[in-house]
Design a protein around this motif. Structure first.
Motif, PDB file in Angstrom:
ATOM      1  N   ALA A 191     -96.085 -36.575 -31.330  1.00 50.21           N
ATOM      2  CA  ALA A 191     -94.940 -36.298 -30.803  1.00 50.21           C
ATOM      3  C   ALA A 191     -93.720 -37.373 -31.201  1.00 50.21           C
ATOM      4  O   ALA A 191     -94.056 -38.558 -31.325  1.00 50.21           O
ATOM      5  CB  ALA A 191     -94.976 -36.445 -29.350  1.00 50.21           C
ATOM      6  N   GLY A 192     -92.379 -36.875 -31.547  1.00 56.46           N
ATOM      7  CA  GLY A 192     -91.605 -37.935 -32.065  1.00 56.46           C
ATOM      8  C   GLY A 192     -90.774 -38.129 -30.742  1.00 56.46           C
ATOM      9  O   GLY A 192     -89.857 -39.414 -31.231  1.00 56.46           O
ATOM     10  N   GLU A 193     -90.701 -37.318 -29.879  1.00 56.92           N
ATOM     11  CA  GLU A 193     -89.730 -37.879 -28.828  1.00 56.92           C
ATOM     12  C   GLU A 193     -90.308 -37.280 -27.369  1.00 56.92           C
ATOM     13  O   GLU A 193     -90.934 -36.496 -27.480  1.00 56.92           O
ATOM     14  CB  GLU A 193     -88.238 -37.069 -28.875  1.00 56.92           C
ATOM     15  N   ILE A 194     -90.132 -37.884 -26.150  1.00 54.39           N
ATOM     16  CA  ILE A 194     -90.614 -37.406 -25.219  1.00 54.39           C
ATOM     17  C   ILE A 194     -89.252 -37.076 -24.117  1.00 54.39           C
ATOM     18  O   ILE A 194     -88.405 -37.722 -23.907  1.00 54.39           O
ATOM     19  CB  ILE A 194     -91.432 -38.377 -24.197  1.00 54.39           C
ATOM     20  N   LEU A 195     -89.457 -35.886 -23.556  1.00 56.37           N
ATOM     21  CA  LEU A 195     -88.251 -35.554 -22.446  1.00 56.37           C
ATOM     22  C   LEU A 195     -88.934 -35.534 -21.190  1.00 56.37           C
ATOM     23  O   LEU A 195     -89.718 -34.636 -20.802  1.00 56.37           O
ATOM     24  CB  LEU A 195     -87.738 -34.020 -22.807  1.00 56.37           C
ATOM     25  N   LEU A 196     -88.573 -36.468 -20.453  1.00 58.33           N
ATOM     26  CA  LEU A 196     -89.237 -36.809 -19.214  1.00 58.33           C
ATOM     27  C   LEU A 196     -88.383 -36.566 -18.141  1.00 58.33           C
ATOM     28  O   LEU A 196     -87.350 -37.027 -17.812  1.00 58.33           O
ATOM     29  CB  LEU A 196     -89.458 -38.482 -19.039  1.00 58.33           C
ATOM     30  N   THR A 197     -88.837 -35.553 -17.257  1.00 57.55           N
ATOM     31  CA  THR A 197     -88.158 -34.950 -16.197  1.00 57.55           C
ATOM     32  C   THR A 197     -88.851 -35.341 -14.683  1.00 57.55           C
ATOM     33  O   THR A 197     -90.150 -35.187 -14.882  1.00 57.55           O
ATOM     34  CB  THR A 197     -88.071 -33.472 -16.095  1.00 57.55           C
ATOM     35  N   SER A 198     -88.149 -35.717 -14.085  1.00 58.97           N
ATOM     36  CA  SER A 198     -88.666 -36.080 -12.677  1.00 58.97           C
ATOM     37  C   SER A 198     -88.381 -34.866 -11.875  1.00 58.97           C
ATOM     38  O   SER A 198     -87.492 -34.476 -11.230  1.00 58.97           O
ATOM     39  CB  SER A 198     -87.747 -37.125 -11.901  1.00 58.97           C
ATOM     40  N   PHE A 199     -89.818 -34.268 -11.409  1.00 57.29           N
ATOM     41  CA  PHE A 199     -89.450 -33.058 -10.530  1.00 57.29           C
ATOM     42  C   PHE A 199     -89.147 -33.292  -9.161  1.00 57.29           C
ATOM     43  O   PHE A 199     -88.486 -32.609  -8.598  1.00 57.29           O
ATOM     44  CB  PHE A 199     -91.150 -32.646 -10.231  1.00 57.29           C
ATOM     45  N   ASP A 200     -89.196 -34.641  -8.532  1.00 59.80           N
ATOM     46  CA  ASP A 200     -88.729 -35.050  -7.414  1.00 59.80           C
ATOM     47  C   ASP A 200     -87.230 -35.232  -7.214  1.00 59.80           C
ATOM     48  O   ASP A 200     -86.635 -34.956  -6.249  1.00 59.80           O
ATOM     49  CB  ASP A 200     -89.619 -36.416  -6.874  1.00 59.80           C
ATOM     50  N   GLN A 201     -86.648 -35.562  -8.475  1.00 50.00           N
ATOM     51  CA  GLN A 201     -85.300 -35.946  -8.281  1.00 50.00           C
ATOM     52  C   GLN A 201     -84.561 -34.860  -9.008  1.00 50.00           C
ATOM     53  O   GLN A 201     -83.326 -34.795  -8.736  1.00 50.00           O
ATOM     54  CB  GLN A 201     -84.953 -37.198  -9.232  1.00 50.00           C
ATOM     55  N   ASP A 202     -85.395 -33.744  -9.686  1.00 46.94           N
ATOM     56  CA  ASP A 202     -84.279 -32.692 -10.368  1.00 46.94           C
ATOM     57  C   ASP A 202     -83.368 -32.096  -9.465  1.00 46.94           C
ATOM     58  O   ASP A 202     -83.771 -31.420  -8.543  1.00 46.94           O
ATOM     59  CB  ASP A 202     -85.491 -31.659 -11.043  1.00 46.94           C
ATOM     60  N   GLY A 203     -82.138 -31.972  -9.747  1.00 47.69           N
ATOM     61  CA  GLY A 203     -81.228 -31.215  -8.953  1.00 47.69           C
ATOM     62  C   GLY A 203     -80.710 -31.921  -7.789  1.00 47.69           C
ATOM     63  O   GLY A 203     -79.971 -31.565  -7.141  1.00 47.69           O
ATOM     64  N   GLN A 204     -81.272 -33.045  -7.433  1.00 46.12           N
ATOM     65  CA  GLN A 204     -81.010 -33.620  -5.890  1.00 46.12           C
ATOM     66  C   GLN A 204     -79.683 -34.522  -6.036  1.00 46.12           C
ATOM     67  O   GLN A 204     -79.115 -34.888  -5.282  1.00 46.12           O
ATOM     68  CB  GLN A 204     -81.958 -35.006  -5.637  1.00 46.12           C
ATOM     69  N   LYS A 205     -79.424 -34.996  -7.391  1.00 45.74           N
ATOM     70  CA  LYS A 205     -78.069 -35.565  -7.732  1.00 45.74           C
ATOM     71  C   LYS A 205     -77.983 -37.048  -7.031  1.00 45.74           C
ATOM     72  O   LYS A 205     -77.019 -37.447  -6.934  1.00 45.74           O
ATOM     73  CB  LYS A 205     -76.898 -34.826  -7.560  1.00 45.74           C
ATOM     74  N   SER A 206     -79.191 -37.758  -6.925  1.00 45.00           N
ATOM     75  CA  SER A 206     -79.246 -38.957  -6.308  1.00 45.00           C
ATOM     76  C   SER A 206     -79.595 -40.007  -7.312  1.00 45.00           C
ATOM     77  O   SER A 206     -79.838 -41.189  -6.650  1.00 45.00           O
ATOM     78  CB  SER A 206     -80.358 -38.847  -4.959  1.00 45.00           C
TER      79      SER A 206
END
Length: 253
Positions: free
Chosen positions: A168-183
């Protein structure tokens, strides 16, 4: 010093950009992806990410027409993901005009796909999306797939190291817990992954104000910050975020 990137993200469903909270279905319509892409290019976005969020669950390919129309209208790099499960899908998406292709569930199920795609198209084209969710029992982040619906036995940090090893050349790391929470982004998760790998890490999930980008760049050591709702619903602009960061000494393109 490498400059930090600001990347608007489009979650696409039925040809429209939508925004969910923690991958749930209480979505808001945010507009036409091609029109939004043109606006963000004008604002100075460094890249775009287009994710066909129902392609994997519906067992179909990415919406190539949107990819083609976006490529015709904008001249900044963009990544496309959703429903990619074989090397030929990479070819189709890149041929349609995308610069990079993101894989998530398919990478977990068939890790060899990372290596095969990297060998054929170059590591710079291969982005592995990792959706991480905190597990209280394990006291660690685990990888979730199928748009967050299915937990796996993989630990996020170990999986990040493995996808780097596979090409892989890059990682797109998403936090499931924070997604959409805007905190705010999950700064600790981002930092831990960033310290574990040498390839760039894009932080995703939780941006709600300009200071959150500063936090994830300075404390989280992210290479790029990705956001959706704060841009789509005009709470701020890419231009304003870049100005804010530059004034605080963050190297921005």
């Amino acid at each position: 010093m490498l400059t930090k990137r600001i990347i608007p993200c489009f979650d696409i469903k039925n040809g429209r950009v939508v925004k969910n909270v923690s991958f749930l279905t209480n979505e808001r319509d945010a507009g036409d992806p091609v029109e939004l892409a043109k606006i963000y290019e004008e604002q100075g976005a460094d890249e775009l990410v287009l994710l066909d969020i129902t392609a994997t669950d519906e067992n179909r390919g990415t919406l190539l027409d949107i990819v083609r129309r976006t490529a015709d209208q904008v001249f900044i790099p963009f990544t496309v993901g959703g429903g990619v499960s074989q090397v030929d899908h990479f070819r189709e998406i890149l041929k349609a005009g995308a610069d990079k292709v993101a894989i998530n569930t398919a990478a977990v199920k068939t890790p060899q796909l990372i290596t095969d795609a990297a060998k054929r198209f170059g590591t710079q084209c291969v982005v592995v999306s990792i959706d991480g969710k905190w597990d209280d029992g394990l006291q660690d982040w685990i990888v979730v797939i199928h748009a967050g619906k299915k937990p796996t036995e993989l630990r996020v940090i170990e999986w990040a190291k493995e996808v780097e090893r596979l090409g892989a050349g890059e990682i797109l790391l998403t936090s499931f817990d924070q997604d959409g929470q805007k905190s705010g982004f999950d700064v600790e998760l981002t930092r831990r992954v960033g310290e574990a790998v040498k390839i760039p890490v894009i932080a995703s999930g939780g941006a709600g104000e300009m200071s959150h980008f500063y936090d994830v760049f300075t404390e989280g050591k992210a290479d790029a910050g990705l956001a959706a709702s704060i841009f789509h619903f005009k709470e701020t602009t890419v231009t304003e975020v870049k100005k804010y960061l530059k004034e605080r000494g963050v190297a921005i393109r």
